[in-house]
Scaffold this active site. Structure first.
Site, PDB file in Angstrom:
ATOM      1  N   GLN A 115       0.867  -1.174   0.000  1.00 13.84           N
ATOM      2  CA  GLN A 115       0.000   0.000   0.000  1.00 13.84           C
ATOM      3  C   GLN A 115       0.902   1.222   0.000  1.00 13.84           C
ATOM      4  O   GLN A 115       1.801   1.328   0.825  1.00 13.84           O
ATOM      5  CB  GLN A 115      -0.899  -0.069   1.259  1.00 13.84           C
ATOM      6  CG  GLN A 115      -2.106   0.826   1.241  1.00 13.84           C
ATOM      7  CD  GLN A 115      -1.782   2.226   1.712  1.00 13.84           C
ATOM      8  OE1 GLN A 115      -1.055   2.393   2.672  1.00 13.84           O
ATOM      9  NE2 GLN A 115      -2.321   3.208   1.024  1.00 13.84           N
ATOM     10  N   HIS A 142      -6.684   7.477  -4.475  1.00 16.18           N
ATOM     11  CA  HIS A 142      -7.789   6.831  -3.752  1.00 16.18           C
ATOM     12  C   HIS A 142      -7.128   5.628  -3.082  1.00 16.18           C
ATOM     13  O   HIS A 142      -6.637   4.723  -3.786  1.00 16.18           O
ATOM     14  CB  HIS A 142      -8.875   6.433  -4.754  1.00 16.18           C
ATOM     15  CG  HIS A 142     -10.123   5.851  -4.171  1.00 16.18           C
ATOM     16  ND1 HIS A 142     -11.396   6.255  -4.564  1.00 16.18           N
ATOM     17  CD2 HIS A 142     -10.311   4.880  -3.247  1.00 16.18           C
ATOM     18  CE1 HIS A 142     -12.301   5.551  -3.888  1.00 16.18           C
ATOM     19  NE2 HIS A 142     -11.669   4.701  -3.089  1.00 16.18           N
ATOM     20  N   VAL A 143      -7.084   5.641  -1.777  1.00 14.50           N
ATOM     21  CA  VAL A 143      -6.291   4.654  -1.052  1.00 14.50           C
ATOM     22  C   VAL A 143      -6.638   3.238  -1.514  1.00 14.50           C
ATOM     23  O   VAL A 143      -7.800   2.915  -1.737  1.00 14.50           O
ATOM     24  CB  VAL A 143      -6.470   4.825   0.473  1.00 14.50           C
ATOM     25  CG1 VAL A 143      -7.887   4.605   0.907  1.00 14.50           C
ATOM     26  CG2 VAL A 143      -5.529   3.904   1.239  1.00 14.50           C
ATOM     27  N   HIS A 144      -5.612   2.414  -1.691  1.00 15.39           N
ATOM     28  CA  HIS A 144      -5.825   1.039  -2.135  1.00 15.39           C
ATOM     29  C   HIS A 144      -4.728   0.127  -1.620  1.00 15.39           C
ATOM     30  O   HIS A 144      -3.562   0.519  -1.560  1.00 15.39           O
ATOM     31  CB  HIS A 144      -5.930   0.945  -3.662  1.00 15.39           C
ATOM     32  CG  HIS A 144      -4.823   1.591  -4.430  1.00 15.39           C
ATOM     33  ND1 HIS A 144      -4.697   2.961  -4.552  1.00 15.39           N
ATOM     34  CD2 HIS A 144      -3.793   1.058  -5.119  1.00 15.39           C
ATOM     35  CE1 HIS A 144      -3.638   3.236  -5.304  1.00 15.39           C
ATOM     36  NE2 HIS A 144      -3.061   2.099  -5.646  1.00 15.39           N
ATOM     37  N   PHE A 145      -5.129  -1.072  -1.268  1.00 16.24           N
ATOM     38  CA  PHE A 145      -4.196  -2.122  -0.878  1.00 16.24           C
ATOM     39  C   PHE A 145      -4.055  -3.083  -2.055  1.00 16.24           C
ATOM     40  O   PHE A 145      -5.051  -3.557  -2.587  1.00 16.24           O
ATOM     41  CB  PHE A 145      -4.718  -2.913   0.327  1.00 16.24           C
ATOM     42  CG  PHE A 145      -4.644  -2.168   1.626  1.00 16.24           C
ATOM     43  CD1 PHE A 145      -5.626  -1.257   1.985  1.00 16.24           C
ATOM     44  CD2 PHE A 145      -3.590  -2.383   2.498  1.00 16.24           C
ATOM     45  CE1 PHE A 145      -5.553  -0.568   3.184  1.00 16.24           C
ATOM     46  CE2 PHE A 145      -3.518  -1.697   3.699  1.00 16.24           C
ATOM     47  CZ  PHE A 145      -4.489  -0.791   4.043  1.00 16.24           C
TER      48      PHE A 145
END
Ligand SMILES: [Zn+2]
Length: 146
Positions: free
Chosen positions: A92, A104-107
């Site tokens: 991440q 846009h936060v993403h793992f």
């Protein structure tokens, strides 16, 4: 100094979730969604994201962070089973210096490659048909529990 996020207006992930741009969405609940990335850097590479737009992990409300981690765990198990993987990578990135490419936060969750590790350099961009096929293989291995 604030985290320097990449510019992407409108946000690609929000566009996918709204159905305005095609993408393979393999799972979705009230707080989280899971996308099959068109840039496969490992085997069964998916992106676990919040449904609501948050730029970085620092911006995510705690209850959403908890839901994201539960989803990461569930999908890590699915990609491991689908590929009989000896390793699963979860990563991440926050901010341009950390190589965040969509604000846009993403793992990232991916089974490691047969030779080990994941691809860090250029990878081909798959078609939606190809990512739909990856989704079907993963869904067959997803634990029924949420
Ligand atoms: Zn977004």
């Amino acid at each position: 100094m604030p985290i320097q996020v990449p510019i992407d207006d409108p946000c690609a992930f929000c566009e996918y979730l709204a159905g305005r741009r095609p993408y393979t969405i393999i799972g979705r609940d009230a707080l989280t969604a899971v996308l099959v990335t068109r840039e496969q850097r490992g085997r069964g590479h998916v992106l676990v994201i919040p449904v609501d737009h948050h730029e970085t992990i620092i911006d995510v409300p705690t209850h959403v962070a908890e839901a994201l981690m539960r989803s990461v765990q569930r999908w890590a198990a699915a990609v491991a089973r689908a590929h009989s993987a000896e390793g699963v990578a979860v990563w991440q990135n926050n901010g341009v210096p950390a190589h965040q490419s969509v604000p846009h936060v993403h793992f990232h969750v991916a089974a490691t490659l047969a030779e080990g590790g994941t691809h860090w350099d250029g990878v081909p961009t798959l078609s939606i048909r190809e990512t739909d096929a990856i989704a079907a293989a993963l869904l067959a291995k997803l634990d029924a529990r949420p």
